[in-house]
Motif scaffolding. Structure first.
Motif, PDB file in Angstrom:
ATOM      1  N   ASP A  45     -74.544  63.979 -74.162  1.00 40.55           N
ATOM      2  CA  ASP A  45     -74.707  64.815 -72.970  1.00 40.55           C
ATOM      3  C   ASP A  45     -73.393  64.924 -72.210  1.00 40.55           C
ATOM      4  OD1 ASP A  45     -77.658  64.805 -73.170  1.00 40.55           O
ATOM      5  OD2 ASP A  45     -77.460  62.672 -72.660  1.00 40.55           O
ATOM      6  N   MET A  46     -72.603  63.879 -72.363  1.00 41.95           N
ATOM      7  CA  MET A  46     -71.501  63.740 -71.428  1.00 41.95           C
ATOM      8  C   MET A  46     -70.322  63.046 -72.101  1.00 41.95           C
ATOM      9  SD  MET A  46     -71.960  61.646 -67.938  1.00 41.95           S
ATOM     10  CE  MET A  46     -70.573  61.219 -66.953  1.00 41.95           C
ATOM     11  N   VAL A  47     -69.117  63.365 -71.649  1.00 42.53           N
ATOM     12  CA  VAL A  47     -67.925  62.688 -72.155  1.00 42.53           C
ATOM     13  C   VAL A  47     -67.231  61.994 -70.988  1.00 42.53           C
ATOM     14  CG1 VAL A  47     -65.641  63.016 -73.183  1.00 42.53           C
ATOM     15  CG2 VAL A  47     -67.590  64.299 -74.069  1.00 42.53           C
ATOM     16  N   ILE A  48     -66.914  60.730 -71.183  1.00 44.83           N
ATOM     17  CA  ILE A  48     -66.091  60.033 -70.195  1.00 44.83           C
ATOM     18  C   ILE A  48     -64.717  59.852 -70.805  1.00 44.83           C
ATOM     19  CG2 ILE A  48     -65.696  57.858 -68.964  1.00 44.83           C
ATOM     20  CD1 ILE A  48     -68.622  57.509 -68.628  1.00 44.83           C
ATOM     21  N   GLU A  49     -63.713  60.367 -70.105  1.00 45.45           N
ATOM     22  CA  GLU A  49     -62.338  60.156 -70.577  1.00 45.45           C
ATOM     23  C   GLU A  49     -61.687  59.064 -69.740  1.00 45.45           C
ATOM     24  OE1 GLU A  49     -58.191  62.405 -71.753  1.00 45.45           O
ATOM     25  OE2 GLU A  49     -59.408  63.317 -70.197  1.00 45.45           O
ATOM     26  N   LEU A  50     -61.201  58.037 -70.414  1.00 46.50           N
ATOM     27  CA  LEU A  50     -60.487  56.985 -69.711  1.00 46.50           C
ATOM     28  C   LEU A  50     -58.998  57.285 -69.698  1.00 46.50           C
ATOM     29  CD1 LEU A  50     -63.196  55.578 -70.162  1.00 46.50           C
ATOM     30  CD2 LEU A  50     -61.946  53.447 -70.416  1.00 46.50           C
ATOM     31  N   CYS A  51     -58.383  57.072 -68.531  1.00 41.93           N
ATOM     32  CA  CYS A  51     -56.939  57.212 -68.411  1.00 41.93           C
ATOM     33  C   CYS A  51     -56.421  55.981 -67.687  1.00 41.93           C
ATOM     34  CB  CYS A  51     -56.587  58.467 -67.610  1.00 41.93           C
ATOM     35  SG  CYS A  51     -57.107  59.987 -68.408  1.00 41.93           S
ATOM     36  N   ASP A  52     -55.123  55.771 -67.759  1.00 38.45           N
ATOM     37  CA  ASP A  52     -54.514  54.580 -67.153  1.00 38.45           C
ATOM     38  C   ASP A  52     -53.912  54.969 -65.803  1.00 38.45           C
ATOM     39  OD1 ASP A  52     -52.562  52.528 -66.480  1.00 38.45           O
ATOM     40  OD2 ASP A  52     -52.811  51.791 -68.527  1.00 38.45           O
ATOM     41  N   ALA A  53     -54.313  54.275 -64.747  1.00 38.59           N
ATOM     42  CA  ALA A  53     -53.872  54.619 -63.386  1.00 38.59           C
ATOM     43  C   ALA A  53     -52.359  54.461 -63.211  1.00 38.59           C
ATOM     44  CB  ALA A  53     -54.603  53.749 -62.371  1.00 38.59           C
ATOM     45  N   ARG A  54     -51.684  53.776 -64.146  1.00 39.30           N
ATOM     46  CA  ARG A  54     -50.228  53.644 -64.009  1.00 39.30           C
ATOM     47  C   ARG A  54     -49.498  54.898 -64.485  1.00 39.30           C
ATOM     48  NH1 ARG A  54     -49.637  48.428 -67.474  1.00 39.30           N
ATOM     49  NH2 ARG A  54     -51.321  49.529 -68.539  1.00 39.30           N
ATOM     50  N   ALA A  55     -50.182  55.715 -65.300  1.00 40.88           N
ATOM     51  CA  ALA A  55     -49.603  56.981 -65.765  1.00 40.88           C
ATOM     52  C   ALA A  55     -50.736  58.002 -65.821  1.00 40.88           C
ATOM     53  CB  ALA A  55     -48.949  56.812 -67.131  1.00 40.88           C
ATOM     54  N   PRO A  56     -51.217  58.423 -64.651  1.00 45.38           N
ATOM     55  CA  PRO A  56     -52.454  59.205 -64.611  1.00 45.38           C
ATOM     56  C   PRO A  56     -52.376  60.566 -65.294  1.00 45.38           C
ATOM     57  CG  PRO A  56     -51.918  58.326 -62.444  1.00 45.38           C
ATOM     58  CD  PRO A  56     -50.711  58.111 -63.309  1.00 45.38           C
ATOM     59  N   ILE A  57     -51.180  61.125 -65.412  1.00 46.22           N
ATOM     60  CA  ILE A  57     -51.050  62.435 -66.060  1.00 46.22           C
ATOM     61  C   ILE A  57     -50.704  62.264 -67.542  1.00 46.22           C
ATOM     62  CG2 ILE A  57     -49.765  64.625 -66.061  1.00 46.22           C
ATOM     63  CD1 ILE A  57     -51.550  64.284 -63.591  1.00 46.22           C
ATOM     64  N   ALA A  58     -49.725  61.415 -67.814  1.00 47.37           N
ATOM     65  CA  ALA A  58     -49.321  61.216 -69.221  1.00 47.37           C
ATOM     66  C   ALA A  58     -50.468  60.675 -70.060  1.00 47.37           C
ATOM     67  CB  ALA A  58     -48.123  60.268 -69.299  1.00 47.37           C
ATOM     68  N   PRO A 138     -86.814  59.432 -66.961  1.00 50.44           N
ATOM     69  CA  PRO A 138     -85.539  59.923 -67.491  1.00 50.44           C
ATOM     70  C   PRO A 138     -85.093  59.134 -68.718  1.00 50.44           C
ATOM     71  CG  PRO A 138     -85.424  59.675 -65.113  1.00 50.44           C
ATOM     72  CD  PRO A 138     -86.732  59.074 -65.544  1.00 50.44           C
ATOM     73  N   ARG A 139     -84.711  59.869 -69.762  1.00 52.83           N
ATOM     74  CA  ARG A 139     -84.234  59.203 -70.977  1.00 52.83           C
ATOM     75  C   ARG A 139     -82.794  58.718 -70.756  1.00 52.83           C
ATOM     76  NH1 ARG A 139     -80.438  62.421 -73.045  1.00 52.83           N
ATOM     77  NH2 ARG A 139     -80.652  64.671 -72.909  1.00 52.83           N
ATOM     78  N   ASN A 140     -82.339  57.863 -71.670  1.00 54.90           N
ATOM     79  CA  ASN A 140     -80.956  57.383 -71.595  1.00 54.90           C
ATOM     80  C   ASN A 140     -79.975  58.554 -71.656  1.00 54.90           C
ATOM     81  OD1 ASN A 140     -81.707  54.750 -71.404  1.00 54.90           O
ATOM     82  ND2 ASN A 140     -80.730  54.083 -73.309  1.00 54.90           N
ATOM     83  N   ILE A 141     -78.944  58.481 -70.849  1.00 53.78           N
ATOM     84  CA  ILE A 141     -77.893  59.502 -70.914  1.00 53.78           C
ATOM     85  C   ILE A 141     -76.946  59.107 -72.043  1.00 53.78           C
ATOM     86  CG2 ILE A 141     -75.984  60.574 -69.641  1.00 53.78           C
ATOM     87  CD1 ILE A 141     -77.572  59.663 -67.070  1.00 53.78           C
ATOM     88  N   ARG A 142     -76.681  60.074 -72.924  1.00 53.32           N
ATOM     89  CA  ARG A 142     -75.807  59.763 -74.071  1.00 53.32           C
ATOM     90  C   ARG A 142     -74.359  60.122 -73.735  1.00 53.32           C
ATOM     91  NH1 ARG A 142     -80.557  61.881 -76.994  1.00 53.32           N
ATOM     92  NH2 ARG A 142     -79.668  63.918 -76.552  1.00 53.32           N
ATOM     93  N   VAL A 143     -73.525  59.107 -73.779  1.00 55.55           N
ATOM     94  CA  VAL A 143     -72.154  59.271 -73.304  1.00 55.55           C
ATOM     95  C   VAL A 143     -71.144  58.902 -74.381  1.00 55.55           C
ATOM     96  CG1 VAL A 143     -70.533  58.687 -71.454  1.00 55.55           C
ATOM     97  CG2 VAL A 143     -72.984  58.472 -71.041  1.00 55.55           C
ATOM     98  N   MET A 144     -70.215  59.809 -74.626  1.00 54.33           N
ATOM     99  CA  MET A 144     -69.117  59.479 -75.542  1.00 54.33           C
ATOM    100  C   MET A 144     -67.930  59.016 -74.699  1.00 54.33           C
ATOM    101  SD  MET A 144     -67.070  61.947 -78.152  1.00 54.33           S
ATOM    102  CE  MET A 144     -68.274  62.211 -79.411  1.00 54.33           C
ATOM    103  N   ILE A 145     -67.358  57.867 -75.090  1.00 61.26           N
ATOM    104  CA  ILE A 145     -66.227  57.307 -74.349  1.00 61.26           C
ATOM    105  C   ILE A 145     -64.955  57.603 -75.145  1.00 61.26           C
ATOM    106  CG2 ILE A 145     -65.281  55.206 -73.277  1.00 61.26           C
ATOM    107  CD1 ILE A 145     -68.109  55.767 -72.299  1.00 61.26           C
ATOM    108  N   VAL A 146     -64.060  58.376 -74.559  1.00 61.47           N
ATOM    109  CA  VAL A 146     -62.846  58.752 -75.287  1.00 61.47           C
ATOM    110  C   VAL A 146     -61.602  58.456 -74.454  1.00 61.47           C
ATOM    111  CG1 VAL A 146     -64.031  60.603 -76.557  1.00 61.47           C
ATOM    112  CG2 VAL A 146     -62.845  61.138 -74.428  1.00 61.47           C
TER     113      VAL A 146
END
Ligand SMILES: Nc1nc2c(ncn2[C@@H]2O[C@H](COP(=O)(O)OP(=O)(O)OP(=O)(O)O)[C@@H](O)[C@H]2O)c(=O)[nH]1
Ligand SMILES: [Mg+2]
Length: 300
Positions: A45-58, A138-146
């Motif tokens: 249903d959803m994608v979570i993108e992880l980024c590093d706060a020390r280089a938030p754009i790169a 509500p069913r479990n929300i399916r999340v891809m972590i990338v």
């Protein structure tokens, strides 16, 4: 620049291109991991993108942006304990101002569970409401972590699942295969870290090497440390001075003085700059110089 679709579909070509350049930015396993992400997208249903706060754009992967444009999306900015708090606040308000749902967290702190789950539920509210309207639980929300390597994807999954289900390691490329982890409210898909091929733009490759998302040995250590020292002198002069007590004139001079002060000498009594560079880069990466954000907000 090549378009994103062709990047994803042509892992082998990229490998060739990069071999020619002698920079292994986009090894074959990442092309495979990117293809596998694409294949599984219709299951989530959803994608979570992880980024590093020390280089938030790169640390934003442009390939991910292209992949997830019709999914619910949340940006989780990790490692705020290592980043400059003032800069993190600026980035947070800028992202939110641009309509990007985001949460800034330290994944080593269990208190982060609440704000992360709250934000996931906020973003995925239409899915939950649809079930509620039908009178269903509500069913479990399916999340891809990338995200790019080493940003904390597997750590996030273990935190939300409250158990060690996904393998974690402080080296880029630790997770090599996708893995579903089920927990209360969410089905989470862990994925291997992926990069994109043109990391030379905006010095992204250098920045990612400095925070440990790319193996350091991809670039000469001396070049990396000089970039870092120059940046630190311009943006964190006092922090740098407090750490090593060395006056900065230029990066070459700094490294010479540093090597002498630490007794980093070769057999012929010349300074061992490689050893000094390793020490400084390790200190920087692990937050021992201080809380540092290695790129300032430059957008609108
Ligand atoms: N200081 C700090 N360390 C963190 C945080 N999140 C994760 N880490 C550490 O970062 C390292 C990498 O974490 P992983 O969860 O393996 O990262 P990943 O994104 O799954 O990495 P790959 O599988 O290589 O793509 C581990 O040593 C974690 O303990 C954080 O918020 N703060
Ligand atoms: Mg992992």
């Amino acid at each position: 620049m090549r378009d994103v679709k062709s990047i994803i579909e042509s892992g082998m070509d990229l490998k060739m291109e990069n071999n020619k350049m002698n920079i292994n930015w986009f090894p074959g396993h990442m092309a495979k991991a990117t293809r596998e992400i694409k294949e599984k997208l219709n299951l989530v249903d959803m994608v979570i993108e992880l980024c590093d706060a020390r280089a938030p754009i790169a640390s934003i992967n442009p390939v991910v942006k292209e992949l997830v444009n019709n999914k619910y999306y949340l940006k989780v900015m990790t490692k705020i304990d290592l980043a400059d708090e003032k800069e993190s606040n600026i980035y947070k308000s800028k992202f939110e101002g641009n309509g990007i749902p985001c949460v800034f967290v330290n994944l080593n702190n269990k208190d982060s569970i609440k704000p992360i789950t709250a934000k996931i539920k906020e973003v995925a509210r239409p899915i939950i409401e649809k079930d509620l309207k039908r009178g269903l639980k509500p069913r479990n929300i399916r999340v891809m972590i990338v995200g790019i390597p080493n940003v904390g994807k597997s750590t996030l999954i273990n935190l939300l699942a409250k158990r060690k289900s996904a393998p974690v390691g402080n080296m880029p490329g630790f997770t090599r295969a996708q893995k579903w982890v089920h927990c209360d409210g969410f089905d989470l898909l862990d994925t291997p870290g992926i990069l994109w091929p043109n990391l030379t733009e905006n010095n992204s490759g250098i920045k990612l090497a400095l925070i440990g998302c790319i193996k350091e040995d991809i670039l000469p250590r001396e070049d990396l440390v000089k970039y870092a020292l120059n940046y630190l002198n311009e943006n964190y002069k006092q922090v740098l001075y407090n750490k090593y007590n060395i006056e900065y004139i230029d990066a070459n001079d700094y490294l010479e003085k540093f090597a002498i002060s630490k007794g980093h000498l070769l057999k012929n009594n010349e300074t061992d700059i490689e050893r000094s560079a390793s020490l400084i880069l390790n200190d920087l990466k692990n937050g021992r110089i201080g809380r540092i954000t290695i790129e300032k907000w430059e957008g609108k």
